[in-house]
Scaffold this active site. Sequence first.
Site, PDB file in Angstrom:
ATOM      1  N   TYR A  50       0.843  -1.204   0.000  1.00 42.87           N
ATOM      2  CA  TYR A  50       0.000   0.000   0.000  1.00 42.87           C
ATOM      3  C   TYR A  50       0.873   1.248   0.000  1.00 42.87           C
ATOM      4  CZ  TYR A  50      -4.984  -0.394  -0.123  1.00 42.87           C
ATOM      5  OH  TYR A  50      -6.251  -0.526  -0.587  1.00 42.87           O
ATOM      6  N   GLU A  52      -0.562   4.800  -0.650  1.00 45.17           N
ATOM      7  CA  GLU A  52      -1.362   6.007  -0.916  1.00 45.17           C
ATOM      8  C   GLU A  52      -0.505   7.254  -0.748  1.00 45.17           C
ATOM      9  OE1 GLU A  52      -4.845   5.910   1.537  1.00 45.17           O
ATOM     10  OE2 GLU A  52      -5.908   4.574   0.169  1.00 45.17           O
ATOM     11  N   ASP A 195      -5.850  13.352 -25.501  1.00 50.46           N
ATOM     12  CA  ASP A 195      -5.861  11.949 -25.080  1.00 50.46           C
ATOM     13  C   ASP A 195      -5.148  11.150 -26.160  1.00 50.46           C
ATOM     14  OD1 ASP A 195      -6.430   9.316 -24.553  1.00 50.46           O
ATOM     15  OD2 ASP A 195      -8.589   9.592 -24.262  1.00 50.46           O
ATOM     16  N   THR A 221      -3.024   5.880 -22.170  1.00 51.57           N
ATOM     17  CA  THR A 221      -2.888   4.542 -21.602  1.00 51.57           C
ATOM     18  C   THR A 221      -1.432   4.141 -21.774  1.00 51.57           C
ATOM     19  OG1 THR A 221      -3.277   3.412 -23.684  1.00 51.57           O
ATOM     20  CG2 THR A 221      -5.222   3.882 -22.337  1.00 51.57           C
ATOM     21  N   LYS A 224      -1.305   0.280 -24.971  1.00 48.20           N
ATOM     22  CA  LYS A 224      -1.607   0.181 -26.398  1.00 48.20           C
ATOM     23  C   LYS A 224      -0.286   0.248 -27.176  1.00 48.20           C
ATOM     24  CE  LYS A 224      -6.279   1.705 -25.430  1.00 48.20           C
ATOM     25  NZ  LYS A 224      -7.372   2.676 -25.667  1.00 48.20           N
ATOM     26  N   ARG A 230      -1.368  -2.775 -18.596  1.00 51.50           N
ATOM     27  CA  ARG A 230      -2.612  -1.999 -18.563  1.00 51.50           C
ATOM     28  C   ARG A 230      -2.465  -0.935 -17.481  1.00 51.50           C
ATOM     29  NH1 ARG A 230      -5.469  -4.998 -21.876  1.00 51.50           N
ATOM     30  NH2 ARG A 230      -6.986  -3.329 -22.042  1.00 51.50           N
TER      31      ARG A 230
HETATM   32  C1  LIG Z   1      -8.388   3.016 -24.845  1.00 52.41           C
HETATM   33  C2  LIG Z   1      -8.738   4.443 -24.698  1.00 52.41           C
HETATM   34  C3  LIG Z   1      -9.101   4.974 -23.459  1.00 52.41           C
HETATM   35  C4  LIG Z   1      -9.429   4.146 -22.241  1.00 52.41           C
HETATM   36  O1  LIG Z   1      -8.539   3.281 -21.786  1.00 52.41           O
HETATM   37  P1  LIG Z   1      -8.989   2.072 -20.824  1.00 52.41           P
HETATM   38  O2  LIG Z   1      -7.690   1.655 -20.281  1.00 52.41           O
HETATM   39  O3  LIG Z   1      -9.673   1.092 -21.694  1.00 52.41           O
HETATM   40  O4  LIG Z   1      -9.893   2.625 -19.787  1.00 52.41           O
HETATM   41  C5  LIG Z   1      -9.313   6.334 -23.366  1.00 52.41           C
HETATM   42  N1  LIG Z   1      -9.197   7.130 -24.435  1.00 52.41           N
HETATM   43  C6  LIG Z   1      -8.885   6.646 -25.644  1.00 52.41           C
HETATM   44  C7  LIG Z   1      -8.786   7.581 -26.794  1.00 52.41           C
HETATM   45  C8  LIG Z   1      -8.649   5.284 -25.823  1.00 52.41           C
HETATM   46  O5  LIG Z   1      -8.361   4.819 -27.022  1.00 52.41           O
END
Ligand SMILES: *Cc1c(COP(=O)(O)O)cnc(C)c1O
Length: 431
Positions: A50, A52, A195, A221, A224, A230
Amino acid sequence: MKINQQDPELAKFYQAELQRQRHTLEMIPSENFVSEAVLEALGGVGTNKYSEGYPGARYYGGNQYIDQIENLARDRAKQLFGVDHVNVQPYSGSPANQAAIFSVAKPGEKIIGMSLLFGGHLTHGWKINFSGVYYNAVQYQTGPDGILNYDELEKIVKAEKPKVLFCGATAYPRLFDYKRIAKIVHSVGGYFIADIAHECGLMAARVIPTPVGHADIITTTTHKSLRGPRGAMIMCNGKPAHPLKPLAEDENPRENLPTLIDRAVFPGLQGGPHNHTTTAIAVALGEALKPEFKIYAQQILNNAHALAGSLMSEGLVLATGGTDNHLMIIDLTNLGIGGKVAENALEEVGITANKNTIPFDKRKPYDPSGVRLGTPALTTRGFKEDEMKTIGQLIAKTLKNTKNETVKEEIKKSVLAMTDKYPLYPNLRYV
Ligand SMILES: *Cc1c(COP(=O)(O)O)cnc(C)c1O
């Protein structure tokens, strides 16, 4: 005691999943295969702790080594993207976006983002998502050609004056003009959140332009194209945070984004960080800083171009007419099938992809007119342009013969032969 000895029932399923990953062509653009070093970090002792708070300011003892790990992850991300401040604690991309909005906008304030139906993400203001329920969300869409029309966007932003503008997508095969978007949203005093969840790896390698220097906040993220576990990160510029101290009345939010973001993640939305994930993010960022990663990212782009070219030379239609990044969307309209049939047929031959809407789709989102394909995962396995050309032909043949079992059987054999050429985690086994 390993899983197989303790829990053979479960081990059997995990082994089957490993085999599925080995023997199919993974073409979902948001997926990838992490290194064995990332897998090792994820399965490590960080999960027991933990923590935090933030390095040097924790609510629990015993964090001297976790602090070093989290600092290493943050420093690597800063170096990789050229930003002043990084938060590596968001549990995934959606919570990262929630924290980013929460850091600068109060519930009920106006946010604007690209509609899910045009490639945007749920968390950018979709009506049934928290972002559309708790905020006054407005959505923008692309022009008839599937490409974002910046003059139209400017008109909407000038009229709506949002507190936050989201730019970023899960299914947009083109690049964004971040400089132009920054100018538009800053002209009405709003915050620009970029994003980069999908293209993060391509940007880390600088094979496509980044929003750094234009966006106020960048969310991504890590699982990807960045090829990590993740997880997610939030980045911004500004002076170092004093994360556990609220802003004073006279402090300007724009000059204190690091603090606002850190406080939005914890204690705003989350509790203890996932330290095994933080460790794995540090490993992945270390990999992304190596010269080989640049070669990998360039190959993702080369492969996407080769695949798009192959599909189009087979007579298939791509939304927006092609791709500038790692993904593309086949418009199935001229083939007379929907996305559901296409996704199933591809799965039957061993190609994993997902159905997706096309701009101005006439079908319903659960059975739309498109299929989305991407190259990051296959590029990790070692596939190059020649194989992409072949895969394009196999995909076209499958989509033109969704009812022909003999043809699909033949294609499945070719797919298996291709996957066997590039072993995945050769030493790994759960059973
Ligand atoms: C995949 C994605 C997310 C969310 O990611 P998660 O890990 O699935 O919650 C947010 N924004 C965009 C543009 C994405 O492609």
